[in-house]
Scaffold this motif. Structure first.
Motif, mmCIF file in Angstrom:
data_model
loop_
_atom_site.group_PDB
_atom_site.id
_atom_site.type_symbol
_atom_site.label_atom_id
_atom_site.label_comp_id
_atom_site.label_asym_id
_atom_site.label_seq_id
_atom_site.Cartn_x
_atom_site.Cartn_y
_atom_site.Cartn_z
ATOM 1 N N THR A 1 5.289 -5.896 -17.891
ATOM 2 C CA THR A 1 4.327 -4.926 -17.345
ATOM 3 C C THR A 1 3.811 -3.967 -18.427
ATOM 4 N N GLY A 2 4.448 -3.968 -19.603
ATOM 5 C CA GLY A 2 3.927 -3.170 -20.718
ATOM 6 C C GLY A 2 4.684 -1.875 -20.964
ATOM 7 N N LYS A 3 5.937 -1.804 -20.533
ATOM 8 C CA LYS A 3 6.717 -0.563 -20.693
ATOM 9 C C LYS A 3 6.863 -0.174 -22.165
ATOM 10 N N SER A 4 7.305 -1.146 -22.986
ATOM 11 C CA SER A 4 7.533 -0.825 -24.407
ATOM 12 C C SER A 4 6.224 -0.416 -25.076
ATOM 13 N N VAL B 1 25.052 -8.647 -21.079
ATOM 14 C CA VAL B 1 24.311 -8.923 -19.843
ATOM 15 C C VAL B 1 23.088 -9.804 -20.090
ATOM 16 N N LEU B 2 22.377 -9.587 -21.205
ATOM 17 C CA LEU B 2 21.159 -10.387 -21.403
ATOM 18 C C LEU B 2 21.472 -11.826 -21.814
ATOM 19 N N SER B 3 22.672 -12.060 -22.331
ATOM 20 C CA SER B 3 23.055 -13.443 -22.675
ATOM 21 C C SER B 3 23.404 -14.239 -21.420
ATOM 22 N N ALA C 1 27.369 0.805 -19.675
ATOM 23 C CA ALA C 1 26.402 1.021 -20.755
ATOM 24 C C ALA C 1 25.666 2.349 -20.543
ATOM 25 N N ARG C 2 25.269 2.617 -19.295
ATOM 26 C CA ARG C 2 24.522 3.853 -18.999
ATOM 27 C C ARG C 2 25.379 5.087 -19.250
ATOM 28 N N ASP C 3 26.640 5.000 -18.887
ATOM 29 C CA ASP C 3 27.540 6.126 -19.080
ATOM 30 C C ASP C 3 27.583 6.525 -20.560
ATOM 31 N N ASP D 1 16.713 3.260 -11.987
ATOM 32 C CA ASP D 1 15.913 2.514 -11.001
ATOM 33 C C ASP D 1 15.998 1.004 -11.247
ATOM 34 N N SER D 2 16.212 0.617 -12.513
ATOM 35 C CA SER D 2 16.349 -0.823 -12.787
ATOM 36 C C SER D 2 17.570 -1.386 -12.075
ATOM 37 N N THR D 3 18.662 -0.609 -12.027
ATOM 38 C CA THR D 3 19.854 -1.085 -11.322
ATOM 39 C C THR D 3 19.553 -1.221 -9.830
ATOM 40 N N ALA E 1 16.636 -1.781 -8.437
ATOM 41 C CA ALA E 1 15.712 -2.887 -8.187
ATOM 42 C C ALA E 1 16.382 -4.245 -8.445
ATOM 43 N N TYR E 2 16.949 -4.413 -9.639
ATOM 44 C CA TYR E 2 17.486 -5.734 -10.016
ATOM 45 C C TYR E 2 18.807 -6.047 -9.298
ATOM 46 N N GLN E 3 19.785 -5.117 -9.413
ATOM 47 C CA GLN E 3 21.095 -5.430 -8.825
ATOM 48 C C GLN E 3 21.123 -5.093 -7.329
ATOM 49 N N GLY E 4 20.449 -4.002 -6.936
ATOM 50 C CA GLY E 4 20.464 -3.598 -5.534
ATOM 51 C C GLY E 4 19.565 -4.480 -4.678
ATOM 52 N N GLN F 1 3.157 -14.152 -17.728
ATOM 53 C CA GLN F 1 2.358 -14.755 -18.811
ATOM 54 C C GLN F 1 2.458 -13.922 -20.082
ATOM 55 N N ARG F 2 2.371 -12.602 -19.904
ATOM 56 C CA ARG F 2 2.471 -11.725 -21.080
ATOM 57 C C ARG F 2 3.838 -11.878 -21.745
ATOM 58 N N ALA F 3 4.906 -11.896 -20.926
ATOM 59 C CA ALA F 3 6.264 -12.005 -21.481
ATOM 60 C C ALA F 3 6.437 -13.348 -22.194
ATOM 61 N N PHE G 1 17.138 -12.656 -17.082
ATOM 62 C CA PHE G 1 16.279 -12.219 -15.977
ATOM 63 C C PHE G 1 14.905 -12.880 -16.023
ATOM 64 N N GLU G 2 14.383 -13.088 -17.242
ATOM 65 C CA GLU G 2 13.085 -13.775 -17.352
ATOM 66 C C GLU G 2 13.168 -15.173 -16.731
ATOM 67 N N ALA G 3 14.377 -15.766 -16.774
ATOM 68 C CA ALA G 3 14.542 -17.144 -16.298
ATOM 69 C C ALA G 3 14.575 -17.246 -14.773
HETATM 70 N N1 Z5A Z 1 18.265 -4.631 -16.247
HETATM 71 C C1 Z5A Z 1 18.989 -4.709 -15.067
HETATM 72 O O1 Z5A Z 1 19.075 -5.760 -14.462
HETATM 73 N N2 Z5A Z 1 19.627 -3.598 -14.612
HETATM 74 C C2 Z5A Z 1 19.587 -2.408 -15.271
HETATM 75 O O2 Z5A Z 1 20.191 -1.409 -14.807
HETATM 76 C C3 Z5A Z 1 18.820 -2.344 -16.485
HETATM 77 C C4 Z5A Z 1 18.180 -3.483 -16.942
HETATM 78 C C5 Z5A Z 1 18.745 -1.047 -17.241
HETATM 79 C C6 Z5A Z 1 16.256 -5.836 -20.004
HETATM 80 O O3 Z5A Z 1 15.356 -6.620 -20.637
HETATM 81 C C7 Z5A Z 1 16.646 -6.564 -18.732
HETATM 82 O O4 Z5A Z 1 17.765 -5.909 -18.147
HETATM 83 C C8 Z5A Z 1 15.544 -6.489 -17.737
HETATM 84 C C9 Z5A Z 1 16.136 -5.864 -16.500
HETATM 85 C C10 Z5A Z 1 17.598 -5.840 -16.757
HETATM 86 N N3 Z5A Z 1 15.059 -7.756 -17.376
HETATM 87 N N4 Z5A Z 1 14.628 -8.641 -18.082
HETATM 88 N N5 Z5A Z 1 14.227 -9.537 -18.655
HETATM 89 P P1 Z5A Z 1 14.564 -6.211 -21.960
HETATM 90 O O5 Z5A Z 1 14.915 -4.830 -22.361
HETATM 91 O O6 Z5A Z 1 14.776 -7.295 -22.945
HETATM 92 O O7 Z5A Z 1 13.086 -6.351 -21.501
HETATM 93 P P2 Z5A Z 1 12.268 -5.665 -20.384
HETATM 94 O O8 Z5A Z 1 12.675 -4.253 -20.179
HETATM 95 O O9 Z5A Z 1 12.324 -6.533 -19.207
HETATM 96 O O10 Z5A Z 1 10.832 -5.659 -21.028
HETATM 97 P P3 Z5A Z 1 9.711 -6.688 -20.718
HETATM 98 O O11 Z5A Z 1 9.426 -6.663 -19.257
HETATM 99 O O12 Z5A Z 1 10.050 -8.010 -21.295
HETATM 100 O O13 Z5A Z 1 8.473 -6.152 -21.449
HETATM 101 P P4 Z5A Z 1 7.683 -4.748 -21.300
HETATM 102 O O14 Z5A Z 1 8.350 -3.723 -22.163
HETATM 103 O O15 Z5A Z 1 7.397 -4.364 -19.915
HETATM 104 O O16 Z5A Z 1 6.302 -5.169 -21.924
HETATM 105 P P5 Z5A Z 1 5.809 -5.092 -23.479
HETATM 106 O O17 Z5A Z 1 6.894 -5.611 -24.389
HETATM 107 O O18 Z5A Z 1 5.234 -3.795 -23.762
HETATM 108 O O19 Z5A Z 1 4.613 -6.147 -23.393
HETATM 109 C C11 Z5A Z 1 4.842 -7.514 -23.180
HETATM 110 C C12 Z5A Z 1 3.722 -8.309 -23.896
HETATM 111 O O20 Z5A Z 1 2.481 -8.020 -23.256
HETATM 112 C C13 Z5A Z 1 3.543 -7.945 -25.365
HETATM 113 O O21 Z5A Z 1 3.181 -9.074 -26.075
HETATM 114 C C14 Z5A Z 1 2.396 -6.935 -25.342
HETATM 115 O O22 Z5A Z 1 1.672 -6.915 -26.535
HETATM 116 C C15 Z5A Z 1 1.566 -7.417 -24.179
HETATM 117 N N6 Z5A Z 1 0.903 -6.328 -23.459
HETATM 118 C C16 Z5A Z 1 1.401 -5.095 -23.171
HETATM 119 N N7 Z5A Z 1 0.507 -4.374 -22.470
HETATM 120 C C17 Z5A Z 1 -0.573 -5.165 -22.294
HETATM 121 C C18 Z5A Z 1 -1.828 -4.980 -21.638
HETATM 122 N N8 Z5A Z 1 -2.127 -3.820 -21.023
HETATM 123 N N9 Z5A Z 1 -2.698 -5.998 -21.644
HETATM 124 C C19 Z5A Z 1 -2.396 -7.184 -22.253
HETATM 125 N N10 Z5A Z 1 -1.231 -7.415 -22.920
HETATM 126 C C20 Z5A Z 1 -0.322 -6.422 -22.919
#
Ligand code: Z5A
Length: 228
Positions: free
Chosen positions: A24-27, A63-65, A83-85, A109-111, A113-116, A154-156, A168-170
Motif C-alpha cells: 500500500t506504500g507505507k515505507s 516470523v517473516l521466515s 518484539a514490540r515490548d 493495529d497490525s497484530t 488485523a493480521y493475527q486477530g 502487484q506493487r509488492a 504473509f505475501e504468500a
Molecule cells: N505483521 C503481523 O502479522 N503482525 C504484526 O503485529 C506486525 C507485522 C507488526 C511485515 O512485513 C509483515 O509482518 C507484514 C505484516 C506482518 N506482512 N507482510 N508481508 P514487511 O515489513 O516486510 O513488509 P510490509 O510492512 O508488509 O510492507 P509492504 O506491504 O511489503 O510494503 P509497503 O511498505 O506498504 O509499500 P512500499 O515498500 O512503500 O511500496 C511497495 C512498492 O510499490 C515499491 O516498489 C514502491 O516503489 C511502489 N509504490 C509505493 N507507492 C506507490 C504509488 N503510490 N504508486 C505506485 N507505486 C508505488
C-alpha cells in the motif's frame, strides 16, 4: 500552510504509525514524510515493526521466515508481542521522551488485523498482550493506507522481482481482501486516532494527503502559526 511557517509543538514527541495491507506504500510514504519534517528541522526517528531494535529484529527474522507460523497463531502472536515490548522500551519511548517524533511502519493495529481478524486469535488475548507490551502508549495519529488488493499485491510483486514471497505475501487473495476490511474497520472504530487515506494515486499525491492529515491533526492551530 507550509512547514516553514509552522510553530512546532515542543515537549514530548508525537507518535505516528502507518498501517495497511501489502504494497500500500507505507515505507514510501514514511520516507517522504520524514524528509519533509527533517527539512523543517524536526527531530525524527523512522522505525518499523516487526523489528526496530536489535532484539526485535531477531524476532522479525523468525516470523517473516514462516517459523512462527509452525508454532500456531497464538504463539506467533506472542513473538510479535515480544518484539514490540523490546522496541517500545528501548527505542520508541526513549525517543518520544526526548522530544523526537517517531514514525513507525506498522504497530499494534497490525497484530489486530493480521493475527486477530485474519488469524482468529481471540481479542481478549490480544488485549492482554497489548496491556503488557505497550501499556498506555497510544499513537497520536495512525495513517491507514487503503488500496485495492490486486494493485497492492502487484506493487509488492514488482518490488520483489524474482525473490521469494514472505510468509504473509504468500497468503491467498481472500486473506488480503479480509485484511483490507479489517483495516477499514479499525479506522471506522477509532476515528479520533485513525485516518483512512486513499493510496491509489501516484506517490506525491498520496504524500500530499498524508501531509494534510498530519498538519490538521498534529500541528498547532492557525492562531499559533508563525507567518514568515
Ligand atoms: N505483521 C503481523 O502479522 N503482525 C504484526 O503485529 C506486525 C507485522 C507488526 C511485515 O512485513 C509483515 O509482518 C507484514 C505484516 C506482518 N506482512 N507482510 N508481508 P514487511 O515489513 O516486510 O513488509 P510490509 O510492512 O508488509 O510492507 P509492504 O506491504 O511489503 O510494503 P509497503 O511498505 O506498504 O509499500 P512500499 O515498500 O512503500 O511500496 C511497495 C512498492 O510499490 C515499491 O516498489 C514502491 O516503489 C511502489 N509504490 C509505493 N507507492 C506507490 C504509488 N503510490 N504508486 C505506485 N507505486 C508505488
Amino acid at each position: 500552510m507550509s512547514e516553514s511557517a509552522v510553530k512546532w509543538p515542543s515537549g514530548r514527541g508525537r507518535f505516528v504509525t502507518f498501517e495497511g495491507g501489502e504494497g500500500t506504500g507505507k515505507s514510501t510514504q514514511i520516507k517522504k514524510l520524514a524528509d519533509r519534517l527533517k527539512a523543517a528541522r524536526m527531530r525524527i526517528l523512522v522505525t518499523r515493526e516487526p523489528g526496530g531494535s536489535p532484539g526485535a529484529e531477531i524476532m522479525r527474522h523468525l516470523v517473516l521466515s514462516g517459523m512462527g507460523k509452525l508454532l500456531g497463531p497464538e504463539a506467533e502472536t506472542l513473538l510479535f508481542a515480544a518484539a514490540r515490548d523490546d522496541h517500545v522500551r528501548t527505542v520508541i519511548q526513549p525517543a518520544l521522551n526526548q522530544g523526537t517524533w517517531v514514525l513507525c511502519d506498522r504497530f499494534a493495529d497490525s497484530t489486530r488485523a493480521y493475527q486477530g481478524s485474519l488469524g482468529r486469535v481471540p481479542t481478549a488475548l490480544i488485549n492482554a498482550m497489548q496491556r503488557v507490551t505497550i501499556g498506555d502508549l497510544k499513537p497520536d495519529l495512525t495513517i491507514i493506507l487503503d488500496l485495492p488488493v490486486e494493485i497492492g499485491l502487484q506493487r509488492a510483486a514488482a518490488r520483489r522481482g524474482s525473490g521469494t514471497p514472505d510468509r504473509f505475501e504468500a497468503e491467498k487473495l481472500g486473506f488480503h481482501q479480509g485484511l483490507r476490511e479489517a483495516y477499514r474497520k479499525i479506522a471506522a472504530d477509532d476515528p479520533a486516532r485513525c485516518v483512512l487515506i486513499d493510496a491509489n494515486s501516484d506517490p506525491d499525491t498520496v504524500a500530499g494527503r498524508v501531509w494534510t492529515v498530519l498538519r490538521d491533526r498534529l500541528l498547532p492551530t492557525p492562531a499559533s502559526v508563525v507567518s514568515l
